[in-house]
Design an enzyme around this catalytic site. Structure first.
Site, mmCIF file in Angstrom:
data_model
loop_
_atom_site.group_PDB
_atom_site.id
_atom_site.type_symbol
_atom_site.label_atom_id
_atom_site.label_comp_id
_atom_site.label_asym_id
_atom_site.label_seq_id
_atom_site.Cartn_x
_atom_site.Cartn_y
_atom_site.Cartn_z
ATOM 1 N N GLU A 151 4.897 83.207 87.008
ATOM 2 C CA GLU A 151 4.838 84.438 87.796
ATOM 3 C C GLU A 151 5.751 85.551 87.276
ATOM 4 O O GLU A 151 5.413 86.724 87.388
ATOM 5 C CB GLU A 151 5.230 84.137 89.251
ATOM 6 C CG GLU A 151 4.234 83.290 90.010
ATOM 7 C CD GLU A 151 2.995 84.086 90.420
ATOM 8 O OE1 GLU A 151 2.949 85.295 90.137
ATOM 9 O OE2 GLU A 151 2.078 83.488 90.992
ATOM 10 N N SER A 192 12.274 39.696 135.242
ATOM 11 C CA SER A 192 13.215 38.597 134.982
ATOM 12 C C SER A 192 14.185 38.881 133.845
ATOM 13 O O SER A 192 14.922 37.982 133.433
ATOM 14 C CB SER A 192 12.427 37.320 134.646
ATOM 15 O OG SER A 192 11.650 36.912 135.748
#
Length: 693
Positions: A85, A345
């Protein structure tokens, strides 16, 4: 006027003109600054313990835009981006005259734009101030903005802004969002092919979207690869191999783990600072997959919650509030790790732990499993059957209800609740009601988080580290507290480690307990190895009954699968502490051979005496016996009440013989804390803790 003077005047005029031009430009620069936001509006992030992205949220404008620093991006990608770029990025001041001249010459020669002259600074200007048209004026404005940006931001800042804002198609912006969406990973380490694709997409983000135009995206990637070969950044063979890699044709979802915990963390997070949780991404992924698959098998309205913690630190490593956050049928938005439910339990191990601690029972002590009436409370076993005489070990492993209530009656519900509160857990009781025997079978409100914290005490030798997940909702870090003494704690672990794994589960070397609440509304399973604790809840968020639901059938298989998918290495259960014995039944003293409750449910007939109570030494006393010397004095023990004969125990070890008098002596074997217990003929017990000096 001499020629010399004329030249001087011209030089002054030129210099003055230049100064005026520069001053004008500076004035214009100040009057019309570029709209550079202090910080771009980015997606909120929640990180795990190691800084990995757990969950991301779309930004306020609906875009996935993750803040990006150069340290988070593969250097090879950055090098490829600049080469493709803006190869003079590090040298120019915002515009590249050579690139502009090259672009103009190519336009004249070919009659079309072959390559643009825009720098990364100019592209950033376009991203923060989108242009209305592609006119020459718009291009000039973009160039001026690039110059302004270069004056205000460093090259590194410009690059990071670009990497955060670059478009990648749809509502994806920035290289991190793109990498996660197309490759399912952060851009820290990219293949050559992946880096080339990410360089190519921002040029035409919609036309090159791989999920819509796969061939176009592949061709654009290949052009980037070819440009790298021409620039000498890649060898031809390496570029050819990269071109053979397939381009992903589908977009992935961005990380969305730990929904409930992440939402909570964001509410208390500092602005702009991603909260970091104690969770581990790999553990969270494994548990969520297990919960999701299990819920799909269980049914459309059932949900699954899971929590895994490190018992040594208190750090929560995985936290699944529901099987699917967005599943309305399962009320997935409700965090079931924090919701109070009946624990069934699962509290029984702590009842027996207190009995071991007080010297009331041994593993082979016989206890009666038969119908009993505790002042109107008549507990029944889960299968409605009774086993008769069983050992304490069998009673806990089989999760028999009546023996557990018998032991709780002797230990005392208030003592059990006090121990829970000491461990940082405050169970919810009905308003204005004292704790009763029903709490032993789930008659109390408790969350999955509470249960995991209690079981962390078992896994950590009886010491409880307060749980924390990093959301900021926890109390200040406190010191570990005692749940059970080490000897009693190990006895419970030894029993739970012998519970049979569920059918089809691979042995893991864990100790675990299951539970089912009254009316089949909640199924639980909580287990641990030598370090990690995992809790599982199964049920409906609306607390509706589910016929056939049970802890062993519904939750236990998920527990074992959760341990397997957590990715954590198994840690062996702790060894037996020094001095702890597990005597055979025939070797038990008479007072431990059979358990007798402290009140009217099966107690020795005709016992009218009050329960025994140690009056000396008092509980918590510090007694100076000269324990450090070779001539340490014995300690005189005194009690009131109870029925002779009496059995005395020091730190769980019986003292020699039975005493019919209410006094005895004990010779300590060293300084430190000791627990003294007396048991009478009716099986009632009393204990004190003293510190011998």
């Amino acid at each position: 006027m001499s020629l010399l003077r004329k030249a001087a005047l011209r030089a002054v005029a030129v210099l003055t003109g230049c100064v005026l031009i520069i001053a004008s430009l500076l004035a214009l620069d100040r009057a019309f600054p570029p709209p550079i936001p202090e910080k771009p509006a980015v997606s909120a992030e929640v990180l795990d313990h190691d800084g990995q992205l757990l969950r991301a949220y779309a930004a306020s404008d609906g875009y996935w835009r993750l803040a990006t620093s150069l340290d988070q991006v593969d250097p090879n990608f950055v090098d490829m981006l600049i080469t493709y770029e803006d190869k003079r990025f590090w040298d120019h001041g915002g515009i590249d005259p050579l690139a502009i001249a090259r672009a103009a010459l190519q336009f004249v020669t070919h009659g079309r734009i072959v390559s643009g002259g825009s720098t990364l600074s100019m592209q950033l200007a376009r991203l923060i101030e989108p242009r209305d048209s592609r006119s020459v004026a718009a291009k000039l404005k973009q160039a001026l903005r690039a110059l302004q940006i270069e004056r205000r931001l460093s090259k590194r800042e410009i690059l990071e802004r670009y990497l955060t804002l670059a478009p990648y198609g749809g509502n994806l912006e920035g290289v991190r969002a793109a990498s996660l969406a197309w490759f399912g990973k952060e851009p820290k380490r990219l293949t050559v092919s992946e880096a080339a694709l990410l360089v190519a997409l921002p040029q035409m983000p919609e036309k090159r979207r791989p999920d819509r135009n796969l061939k176009t995206a592949g061709a654009a990637r290949d052009r980037v690869l070819q440009r790298m070969v021409e620039a000498g950044k890649l060898g031809e063979r390496e570029a050819a191999r990269a071109a053979l890699d397939s381009v992903p044709g589908a977009r992935r979802a961005l990380p969305a783990l730990a929904a409930h915990t992440a939402d909570l963390a964001l509410k208390t997070a500092r602005a702009g600072v991603p909260p970091r949780l104690t969770l581990k991404k790999s553990v969270q992924q494994g548990l969520e997959a297990v919960a999701r698959n299990a819920a799909a098998k269980l049914g459309p309205k059932l949900s699954v919650a899971m929590m895994m913690a490190d018992s040594r630190t208190g750090d929560i490593l995985g936290e699944v509030g529901s099987a699917s956050y967005f599943d309305g049928g399962r009320a997935g938005w409700i965090d079931m790790t924090r919701t109070l439910r009946s624990p069934g339990s699962t509290l029984k191990p702590f009842i027996y732990g207190l009995a071991f601690e007080q010297g009331m029972v041994a593993q082979e002590t016989l206890i009666e499993d038969s119908p009993a009436d505790f002042s109107g409370y008549r507990p029944k076993n889960f299968d409605m059957g009774y086993q008769g005489d069983v050992s304490v070990r069998q009673a806990l492993q089989l999760s028999l209800n009546v023996p557990a209530v018998r032991v709780l009656d002797a230990v005392g519900p208030a003592r059990l609740m006090a121990r829970f509160r000491q461990a940082g857990v405050s169970p919810a009781l009905p308003l204005n009601q004292a704790p009763g025997l029903a709490i032993g079978l789930g008659g109390v409100g408790m969350s999955l988080r509470d249960l995991v914290q209690l079981y962390c005490g078992l896994a950590n030798g009886g010491r409880v580290e307060p749980l924390r997940d990093g959301t900021g909702k926890e109390a200040a870090k406190e010191a570990a507290t005692t749940l059970l003494d080490p000897a009693a704690n190990w006895q419970v672990i030894d029993i739970l480690s012998g519970v049979r794994p569920p059918e089809g589960a691979a042995p893991r070397g864990i100790a675990y307990k299951t539970g089912t609440s009254y009316g089949y509304r909640d199924a639980w399973s909580v287990g641990f190895d030598g370090r990690y604790v995992l809790g599982v809840w199964v049920g409906r968020a609306d607390a509706a009954a589910i016929p056939g639901l049970s802890g062993y059938v519904s939750a236990a298989p998920i527990l074992f699968e959760g341990f397997a998918r957590s990715g954590l290495a198994a840690v062996p259960l702790p060894p037996r502490p020094a001095g702890v014995v597990v005597p055979r039944r025939e070797d038990l003293p008479v007072t431990l051979a059979r358990f007798g409750p402290a009140s009217g449910a099966g107690n020795v007939a005709g016992v009218a005496e009050p329960a025994p109570r140690i009056v000396f030494p008092p509980d918590g006393a510090r007694v100076d016996l000269g324990a450090a010397s070779s001539e340490a004095s014995p300690l005189v023990l005194k009690l009131q009440g109870g029925r002779a004969p009496f059995r005395w125990l020091a730190n769980g070890k019986p003292l020699s013989g039975l005493d019919r008098t209410r006094t005895a002596t004990w010779q300590p074997d060293g300084a430190g804390y000791s627990t003294l217990t007396v048991i009478d003929a009716a099986g009632r017990a009393a204990s004190v803790k003293v510190f011998v000096e």
